[in-house]
Scaffold this motif. Structure first.
Motif, PDB file in Angstrom:
ATOM      1  N   HIS A 158      20.642  65.784  16.682  1.00 30.01           N
ATOM      2  CA  HIS A 158      19.950  64.544  16.399  1.00 30.01           C
ATOM      3  C   HIS A 158      18.541  64.847  15.914  1.00 30.01           C
ATOM      4  O   HIS A 158      18.036  65.968  16.010  1.00 30.01           O
ATOM      5  N   SER A 159      17.892  63.848  15.432  1.00 30.58           N
ATOM      6  CA  SER A 159      16.520  64.010  14.990  1.00 30.58           C
ATOM      7  C   SER A 159      15.616  64.171  16.197  1.00 30.58           C
ATOM      8  O   SER A 159      15.966  63.869  17.326  1.00 30.58           O
ATOM      9  N   ASP A 160      14.407  64.642  15.968  1.00 27.54           N
ATOM     10  CA  ASP A 160      13.474  64.869  17.060  1.00 27.54           C
ATOM     11  C   ASP A 160      13.063  63.573  17.741  1.00 27.54           C
ATOM     12  O   ASP A 160      12.809  63.548  18.938  1.00 27.54           O
ATOM     13  N   ASP A 161      12.975  62.514  16.988  1.00 26.32           N
ATOM     14  CA  ASP A 161      12.583  61.227  17.564  1.00 26.32           C
ATOM     15  C   ASP A 161      13.822  60.443  17.958  1.00 26.32           C
ATOM     16  O   ASP A 161      14.765  60.340  17.197  1.00 26.32           O
ATOM     17  N   LEU A 162      13.806  59.890  19.135  1.00 24.03           N
ATOM     18  CA  LEU A 162      14.939  59.122  19.640  1.00 24.03           C
ATOM     19  C   LEU A 162      14.990  57.764  18.971  1.00 24.03           C
ATOM     20  O   LEU A 162      14.041  56.992  19.034  1.00 24.03           O
ATOM     21  N   ASP A 163      16.103  57.461  18.291  1.00 21.17           N
ATOM     22  CA  ASP A 163      16.274  56.182  17.602  1.00 21.17           C
ATOM     23  C   ASP A 163      16.900  55.183  18.571  1.00 21.17           C
ATOM     24  O   ASP A 163      18.083  55.227  18.858  1.00 21.17           O
ATOM     25  N   LEU A 164      16.075  54.288  19.095  1.00 19.15           N
ATOM     26  CA  LEU A 164      16.561  53.333  20.088  1.00 19.15           C
ATOM     27  C   LEU A 164      17.614  52.412  19.506  1.00 19.15           C
ATOM     28  O   LEU A 164      18.574  52.044  20.176  1.00 19.15           O
ATOM     29  N   THR A 165      17.462  52.016  18.255  1.00 19.08           N
ATOM     30  CA  THR A 165      18.424  51.118  17.620  1.00 19.08           C
ATOM     31  C   THR A 165      19.799  51.764  17.556  1.00 19.08           C
ATOM     32  O   THR A 165      20.805  51.175  17.936  1.00 19.08           O
ATOM     33  N   ASP A 166      19.860  53.011  17.086  1.00 21.46           N
ATOM     34  CA  ASP A 166      21.137  53.701  17.012  1.00 21.46           C
ATOM     35  C   ASP A 166      21.757  53.870  18.393  1.00 21.46           C
ATOM     36  O   ASP A 166      22.962  53.781  18.568  1.00 21.46           O
ATOM     37  N   TYR A 167      20.913  54.117  19.391  1.00 19.99           N
ATOM     38  CA  TYR A 167      21.451  54.290  20.747  1.00 19.99           C
ATOM     39  C   TYR A 167      22.187  53.043  21.212  1.00 19.99           C
ATOM     40  O   TYR A 167      23.329  53.097  21.639  1.00 19.99           O
ATOM     41  N   PHE A 168      21.524  51.904  21.140  1.00 20.86           N
ATOM     42  CA  PHE A 168      22.127  50.685  21.654  1.00 20.86           C
ATOM     43  C   PHE A 168      23.379  50.315  20.874  1.00 20.86           C
ATOM     44  O   PHE A 168      24.368  49.904  21.442  1.00 20.86           O
ATOM     45  N   ILE A 169      23.346  50.437  19.570  1.00 22.47           N
ATOM     46  CA  ILE A 169      24.484  50.036  18.745  1.00 22.47           C
ATOM     47  C   ILE A 169      25.684  50.933  19.002  1.00 22.47           C
ATOM     48  O   ILE A 169      26.796  50.477  19.189  1.00 22.47           O
ATOM     49  N   GLU A 170      25.475  52.254  19.037  1.00 23.79           N
ATOM     50  CA  GLU A 170      26.586  53.175  19.207  1.00 23.79           C
ATOM     51  C   GLU A 170      27.129  53.138  20.629  1.00 23.79           C
ATOM     52  O   GLU A 170      28.334  53.195  20.851  1.00 23.79           O
ATOM     53  N   ALA A 236       4.652  50.977  18.346  1.00 22.16           N
ATOM     54  CA  ALA A 236       5.915  51.660  18.042  1.00 22.16           C
ATOM     55  C   ALA A 236       7.054  51.061  18.852  1.00 22.16           C
ATOM     56  O   ALA A 236       8.164  50.840  18.352  1.00 22.16           O
ATOM     57  N   VAL A 237       6.769  50.787  20.156  1.00 20.51           N
ATOM     58  CA  VAL A 237       7.800  50.192  21.008  1.00 20.51           C
ATOM     59  C   VAL A 237       8.141  48.786  20.535  1.00 20.51           C
ATOM     60  O   VAL A 237       9.307  48.396  20.471  1.00 20.51           O
ATOM     61  N   THR A 238       7.126  48.008  20.181  1.00 20.37           N
ATOM     62  CA  THR A 238       7.367  46.650  19.696  1.00 20.37           C
ATOM     63  C   THR A 238       8.204  46.662  18.423  1.00 20.37           C
ATOM     64  O   THR A 238       9.129  45.850  18.265  1.00 20.37           O
ATOM     65  N   ALA A 239       7.897  47.598  17.531  1.00 24.24           N
ATOM     66  CA  ALA A 239       8.655  47.689  16.282  1.00 24.24           C
ATOM     67  C   ALA A 239      10.108  48.087  16.542  1.00 24.24           C
ATOM     68  O   ALA A 239      11.034  47.569  15.907  1.00 24.24           O
ATOM     69  N   ALA A 240      10.306  49.008  17.515  1.00 23.63           N
ATOM     70  CA  ALA A 240      11.668  49.451  17.823  1.00 23.63           C
ATOM     71  C   ALA A 240      12.488  48.317  18.425  1.00 23.63           C
ATOM     72  O   ALA A 240      13.649  48.102  18.062  1.00 23.63           O
ATOM     73  N   ILE A 241      11.884  47.559  19.348  1.00 25.98           N
ATOM     74  CA  ILE A 241      12.598  46.438  19.960  1.00 25.98           C
ATOM     75  C   ILE A 241      12.895  45.354  18.924  1.00 25.98           C
ATOM     76  O   ILE A 241      13.967  44.749  18.917  1.00 25.98           O
ATOM     77  N   THR A 242      11.921  45.115  18.050  1.00 29.14           N
ATOM     78  CA  THR A 242      12.135  44.128  16.984  1.00 29.14           C
ATOM     79  C   THR A 242      13.305  44.510  16.103  1.00 29.14           C
ATOM     80  O   THR A 242      14.131  43.665  15.716  1.00 29.14           O
ATOM     81  N   GLU A 243      13.411  45.805  15.795  1.00 24.47           N
ATOM     82  CA  GLU A 243      14.520  46.274  14.958  1.00 24.47           C
ATOM     83  C   GLU A 243      15.853  46.118  15.670  1.00 24.47           C
ATOM     84  O   GLU A 243      16.873  45.763  15.064  1.00 24.47           O
ATOM     85  N   ILE A 244      15.850  46.360  16.994  1.00 21.99           N
ATOM     86  CA  ILE A 244      17.078  46.185  17.768  1.00 21.99           C
ATOM     87  C   ILE A 244      17.524  44.724  17.748  1.00 21.99           C
ATOM     88  O   ILE A 244      18.687  44.403  17.501  1.00 21.99           O
ATOM     89  N   VAL A 245      16.559  43.833  18.016  1.00 21.16           N
ATOM     90  CA  VAL A 245      16.873  42.404  18.028  1.00 21.16           C
ATOM     91  C   VAL A 245      17.403  41.956  16.676  1.00 21.16           C
ATOM     92  O   VAL A 245      18.322  41.139  16.577  1.00 21.16           O
ATOM     93  N   LYS A 246      16.827  42.511  15.625  1.00 19.18           N
ATOM     94  CA  LYS A 246      17.257  42.141  14.273  1.00 19.18           C
ATOM     95  C   LYS A 246      18.695  42.587  14.011  1.00 19.18           C
ATOM     96  O   LYS A 246      19.489  41.841  13.432  1.00 19.18           O
ATOM     97  N   LYS A 247      19.032  43.803  14.459  1.00 14.83           N
ATOM     98  CA  LYS A 247      20.359  44.334  14.169  1.00 14.83           C
ATOM     99  C   LYS A 247      21.448  43.696  15.021  1.00 14.83           C
ATOM    100  O   LYS A 247      22.604  43.611  14.604  1.00 14.83           O
ATOM    101  N   VAL A 248      21.101  43.268  16.240  1.00 16.88           N
ATOM    102  CA  VAL A 248      22.106  42.623  17.083  1.00 16.88           C
ATOM    103  C   VAL A 248      22.139  41.120  16.857  1.00 16.88           C
ATOM    104  O   VAL A 248      22.943  40.420  17.485  1.00 16.88           O
ATOM    105  N   ASN A 249      21.322  40.634  15.969  1.00 19.29           N
ATOM    106  CA  ASN A 249      21.340  39.218  15.613  1.00 19.29           C
ATOM    107  C   ASN A 249      22.532  38.955  14.692  1.00 19.29           C
ATOM    108  O   ASN A 249      22.595  39.499  13.588  1.00 19.29           O
ATOM    109  N   PRO A 250      23.509  38.141  15.099  1.00 21.53           N
ATOM    110  CA  PRO A 250      24.700  37.922  14.263  1.00 21.53           C
ATOM    111  C   PRO A 250      24.375  37.366  12.886  1.00 21.53           C
ATOM    112  O   PRO A 250      25.109  37.601  11.931  1.00 21.53           O
ATOM    113  N   LEU A 251      23.256  36.638  12.779  1.00 24.10           N
ATOM    114  CA  LEU A 251      22.912  36.047  11.490  1.00 24.10           C
ATOM    115  C   LEU A 251      22.475  37.089  10.469  1.00 24.10           C
ATOM    116  O   LEU A 251      22.442  36.797   9.278  1.00 24.10           O
TER     117      LEU A 251
END
Length: 610
Positions: A158-170, A236-251
């Motif tokens: 994996h990359s050096d930085d932990l991708d929170l979005t990929d973690y939750f989705i996978e 950085a944390v706010t941006a990561a959470i925002t990206e997660i919310v965006k990706k799990v948003n069905p719309l």
């Protein structure tokens, strides 16, 4: 195995979940605190996540976990292997095919059988929630087998930085789940709710507009929540959470860049993920461009029989009807035609198909376009299903669509040719059902149709004013005027007599013989015959035929004897407390002129409520 936090009571079966917990819950980076190793017996700690991941890969890559498995034994042979319960039942199937009686392996169950369909039906009905742990103790032994721990992930991949979005989705498969849910909703809107493609696209565009407004305010809402819970606000944390919310948003799937942003994208997704079986277009005449469409029955049937919910109901019904109803007439299986069918009445599982043919008007049947756009449709159903499922719309499948005028011009032989070929394959070769691990054969048991459609397809006279008008017996119009119409008065049509009529018809080039005009295209099948395959038209013969006339005579007699008046009867019909769906089928008020016509006017569903 679970991984526990060294700072609180949090635990998780996944290493990556624990690292995310460290990062979000305790904000180690924000507080400049070291990250402890996730292993309880390791005292190492690290300043960065990349250092922790390298440590896990370097020092804990050989970590082992103990996995309990079971070795299953067979009572009938020397079979003793580590396997799942499904693999074990596949082994038992071999014994059953060798005509051996197999006992049910589950505790406190005395069932045994030498018929695989019966054995499988018993397992599905009685033990569908059981596992290997419920086997009798003499059939299995547990032991410890060392296996690589699935959680010992090589983080170097994996990359050096932990991708929170990929973690939750996978980890949760949430992305695919939401995508299928949204796709299913859009598909149901078009197929079940009859929402047009244009309207669907308009709804999607409006939802995208609403979603863009929500996304605009999401970062501010997240920051507000973090502040209210005394958490340090990190961009950085706010941006990561925002990206997660965006990706799990069905719309988000409905945007122009999403998988459902256009009609083309939606259809592509349906075909790829929902096992869409597309209709095949056949050309009847190239000069006039006359066509019809056919949905391959074999492909649809294969998909259905490989679904657990369908095949379990088929097996369960076969077991119940063959065992419990031996002395009762409850289903078509109790009739002589079914028992005389060599293919369907055998001990092996076979599929009985019921066909249904009828015409319907696309336009107003009383307008100027009457009969111009009339369509002939052929449907089919798996008759092995229980009655409550067999009669539902979801269990009835379309096979063929064509113009009714084309049927008259080109004949049923040309229209039903692809269907007949598929049915011949089903009879002779069968379909391989992966769920059962065997090939299943089948044939057409009956064709449901109104009298006009049945006579048309079967090759009998479509005019019921001819001398030999019945497809079941050889009664003539003169005979029914002299004799009472009842059982055993008129000679019945038989397979042999029908074949003789067809020979006479072809030999002498007659227009008809005993009411037979031509042969039936379905007689090409080895296990179907015209005389046995077209049951009576129950709705038209009874509820729209005999019953209304008999009721009118009875009511007329009761009124003449002054038991009640026509107005009193209509008042009772109007005030009767019909329940549920019967409310829509409430009988119409009886006309005062019914006595002169000796007939009650109404459709079959309403006539049955008088």
């Amino acid at each position: 195995m679970r991984w526990s936090c060294k700072c609180c009571n949090f635990s998780s079966p996944n290493q990556r979940t624990l690292i995310v917990h460290y990062k979000l819950k305790h904000c180690h980076q924000a507080r400049n605190c070291p990250l402890p190793c996730v292993y309880a017996d390791c005292v190492c700690s690290f300043r960065t996540e990349s250092s922790l991941k390298k440590h896990l890969t370097r020092d804990h890559s050989q970590a082992r976990s103990k996995q309990v498995t079971a070795r299953l034994n067979c009572e009938l042979c020397n079979f003793s292997e580590t396997c799942s319960d499904s693999q074990y039942f596949a082994h038992l199937k071999i014994h059953i095919h060798n005509k051996e009686t197999v006992k049910c392996p589950y505790k406190e169950c005395r069932f045994q059988s030498s018929v695989y369909s019966t054995f499988r039906a018993h397992k599905s009905k009685k033990h569908h929630l059981c596992t290997v742990d419920n086997f009798r103790e003499n059939l299995y032994q547990t032991f410890i087998q060392g296996t690589l721990n699935s959680e010992s992930t090589n983080f170097e991949t994996h990359s050096d930085d932990l991708d929170l979005t990929d973690y939750f989705i996978e980890d949760l498969d949430l992305h695919d789940l939401l995508q299928h849910k949204v796709a299913s909703l859009l598909l149901r809107m078009q197929t079940h709710l009859h929402v047009s493609k244009t309207t669907t696209q308009e709804i999607i565009d409006e939802l995208c507009s609403i979603s863009s407004v929500v996304e605009e305010y999401t970062p501010k809402i997240i920051e507000s929540v973090l502040i209210n819970h005394n958490c340090a606000v990190n961009s950085a944390v706010t941006a990561a959470i925002t990206e997660i919310v965006k990706k799990v948003n069905p719309l988000s799937f409905l945007s122009k860049d999403g998988p459902f942003g256009s009609e083309y994208k939606r259809e592509t997704f349906y075909k790829k993920n929902f096992k869409v079986i597309e209709p095949i277009e056949y050309v009847l005449d190239t000069s006039s461009r006359r066509k019809f469409v056919y949905i391959p029955v074999l492909k649809v049937l294969t998909e259905l029989l490989n679904r657990s919910d369908v095949i379990d109901k088929v097996l369960e019904t076969g077991h119940i009807e063959r065992v419990e109803h031996l002395s009762q007439y409850k289903t078509y299986r109790d009739g002589l035609y079914y028992k005389d069918n060599i293919l369907l009445s055998s001990k092996d599982l076979s599929i009985a198909l019921g066909l249904y043919i009828d015409d319907f008007e696309v336009c107003n049947p009383l307008g100027t376009s009457k009969k111009k756009h009339k369509i002939c449709a052929v449907y089919w159903v798996i008759s092995n299903l229980p009655i409550r499922y067999r009669s539902s719309v979801q269990s009835i499948y379309l096979a063929c669509l064509c113009h009714s005028n084309d049927v008259k011009k080109y004949g049923y032989g040309a229209i039903l040719e692809p269907l007949i070929k598929d049915l011949e394959v089903l009879e002779q070769q069968g379909l391989y059902v992966q769920k059962l691990g065997t090939t299943v054969r089948g044939t057409v048991l009956y064709v449901s149709a109104d009298n006009l459609g049945a006579h048309s397809l079967a090759g009998f006279h479509e005019n019921f004013n001819v001398d030999k008008f019945c497809r079941f017996c050889l009664a003539s119009r003169q005979d029914i005027d002299i004799h009472e119409v009842k059982e055993r008065v008129f000679p019945l049509r038989t397979v042999e007599s029908h074949k003789q009529d067809l020979l006479e018809l072809k030999r002498h080039q007659f227009v008809s013989v005993n009411g037979v005009k031509s042969d039936c295209v379905l007689d090409r099948l080895s296990h179907f015959h015209t005389v046995q395959g077209f049951p009576p038209d129950f709705m038209h013969d009874l509820f729209e035929g005999i019953v209304p006339r008999e009721l009118s005579l009875c009511i007329k007699s009761l009124i003449s004897k002054r038991y009640f008046t026509i107005d009193e009867l209509n008042s009772i019909i109007e005030s009767f407390p019909f329940k549920f769906t019967d409310k829509t089928n409430r009988p119409n008020p009886i006309s005062k002129s019914f006595a002169s016509k000796n007939l009650l006017v109404g459709i079959a569903t309403k006539t049955g409520h008088y």
